[in-house]
Scaffold this active site. Structure first.
Site, PDB file in Angstrom:
ATOM      1  N   LYS A  33      27.817  30.166  30.724  1.00  0.00           N
ATOM      2  CA  LYS A  33      27.545  29.191  31.786  1.00  0.00           C
ATOM      3  C   LYS A  33      28.634  29.267  32.845  1.00  0.00           C
ATOM      4  O   LYS A  33      29.817  29.255  32.531  1.00  0.00           O
ATOM      5  CB  LYS A  33      27.451  27.769  31.227  1.00  0.00           C
ATOM      6  CG  LYS A  33      27.119  26.723  32.308  1.00  0.00           C
ATOM      7  CD  LYS A  33      26.686  25.402  31.699  1.00  0.00           C
ATOM      8  CE  LYS A  33      27.831  24.605  31.122  1.00  0.00           C
ATOM      9  NZ  LYS A  33      28.835  24.177  32.160  1.00  0.00           N
TER      10      LYS A  33
ATOM     11  N   GLU B 222      24.263  18.271  36.938  1.00  0.00           N
ATOM     12  CA  GLU B 222      25.071  17.156  36.447  1.00  0.00           C
ATOM     13  C   GLU B 222      25.288  16.115  37.537  1.00  0.00           C
ATOM     14  O   GLU B 222      25.653  16.446  38.666  1.00  0.00           O
ATOM     15  CB  GLU B 222      26.425  17.656  35.933  1.00  0.00           C
ATOM     16  CG  GLU B 222      27.296  16.537  35.366  1.00  0.00           C
ATOM     17  CD  GLU B 222      28.514  17.033  34.632  1.00  0.00           C
ATOM     18  OE1 GLU B 222      29.340  16.187  34.231  1.00  0.00           O
ATOM     19  OE2 GLU B 222      28.646  18.266  34.442  1.00  0.00           O
TER      20      GLU B 222
ATOM     21  N   GLU C 262      29.912  27.563  36.583  1.00  0.00           N
ATOM     22  CA  GLU C 262      29.802  26.429  37.497  1.00  0.00           C
ATOM     23  C   GLU C 262      29.847  26.889  38.948  1.00  0.00           C
ATOM     24  O   GLU C 262      30.589  27.799  39.298  1.00  0.00           O
ATOM     25  CB  GLU C 262      30.947  25.438  37.260  1.00  0.00           C
ATOM     26  CG  GLU C 262      30.906  24.725  35.928  1.00  0.00           C
ATOM     27  CD  GLU C 262      32.010  23.682  35.810  1.00  0.00           C
ATOM     28  OE1 GLU C 262      32.688  23.411  36.820  1.00  0.00           O
ATOM     29  OE2 GLU C 262      32.190  23.133  34.712  1.00  0.00           O
TER      30      GLU C 262
END
EC number: 2.1.2.11
Length: 277
Positions: A112, A181, A114
């Site tokens: 993952k 998020e 960001e």
């Protein structure tokens, strides 16, 4: 174990995808037994496991170490591992080197990353290299200093449009999944329509294709407070503290160990140890 194609089918069929973080063997084992679809070994381990103030201090070695433990506990669950702060920003070569180390040494199934701007090329490079990538947009903890704190993202028209554009670019770069998020629920629903890859929310409303939460927040372990978007299903700290206090008390009062907790020696052997006396 579910695969990338299984998650796409779940999105198409409207079946919610359940993701949960885990950082060690027992947590991963319990998560798999509970039936989660994916486990995220998040760099959040810096705060909830290592006691750091943020995720910035987490290293590639930390992620490898914890992912190895998680893999042992959840052999049949798809595992996503965070690439930590600055491990995919310096150069393409460094990005590929760090990613390869995590995948080869830990056994993670995907990584993952960001961010949007400045990260699309990394997503593309890893995908071309055969490493599945999960993108993470909205509130990105590694960049919280630039974002001005832990705040909801995409609340105005300009930033909302940027999130939509970045989500599309992440998919175009090869991302297999997207984590949003702290994004308004309505924006999450819009982004979900704009991309064909699954969208996993954390503080992003109920319209996402799935949800992810931090293990410690869910079970109430080692956290003083939880974000608004968290539903806490237990508070195990009280049970743990009670057990530990009981142990301390019993040892201090010589209640533990009892005879049933002790091993015995043959009396003849014992007499020999004392010189036959």
């Amino acid at each position: 174990m579910k695969t990338k194609l299984d998650f796409v089918k779940m999105k198409e069929n409207g079946e919610p995808i359940v993701m949960l973080t885990a950082y060690d063997y027992p947590q991963a084992k319990l998560a798999e037994q509970a039936g989660v679809d994916m486990i995220l070994v998040g760099d959040s381990l810096g705060m909830v496991v290592l006691g750091l103030d943020s995720t910035v201090g987490v290293t590639v070695s930390d992620m490898i170490h914890h992912t190895k433990a998680v893999k042992r506990g959840a052999k049949n669950t798809f595992i996503v591992t965070d690439m930590p702060f600055m491990s995919y920003h310096l150069s393409k070569e460094d990005t590929l080197k760090n990613a390869a180390a995590i995948i080869q040494e830990s056994g993670a199934d995907a990584l993952k990353l960001e961010g949007g701007d400045g990260v699309f090329e990394s997503i593309r490079a890893l995908t071309l290299g055969g490493i599945p990538v999960v993108s993470h947009l909205g509130l990105t903890p590694q960049s919280v200093g630039v974002l001005g704190g832990y705040k909801v993202q995409g609340k105005d028209e300009q930033s909302a449009k940027k999130l939509i554009e970045d989500s599309i670019k992440c998919e175009q770069a090869g991302a297999m999944m997207l984590v949003l998020e702290c994004v308004p629920a309505e924006l999450t629903a819009k982004i979900k329509e704009e991309v064909s890859i699954p969208v996993i929310g954390i503080g992003a409303g109920s319209k996402a294709d799935g949800q992810v939460l931090v293990y410690h927040d869910v079970v109430g372990h080692g956290v003083d407070r939880t974000p608004k978007f968290v539903k806490q299903y237990a508070k195990i700290d009280g049970t743990i503290e009670s057990a530990l206090s009981g142990y301390v008390r019993d040892v201090k009062e010589r209640v533990f160990p009892e005879e049933k907790h002790s091993f015995q020696i043959n009396q003849t052997v014992l007499q020999g140890l004392y010189g036959g006396k």
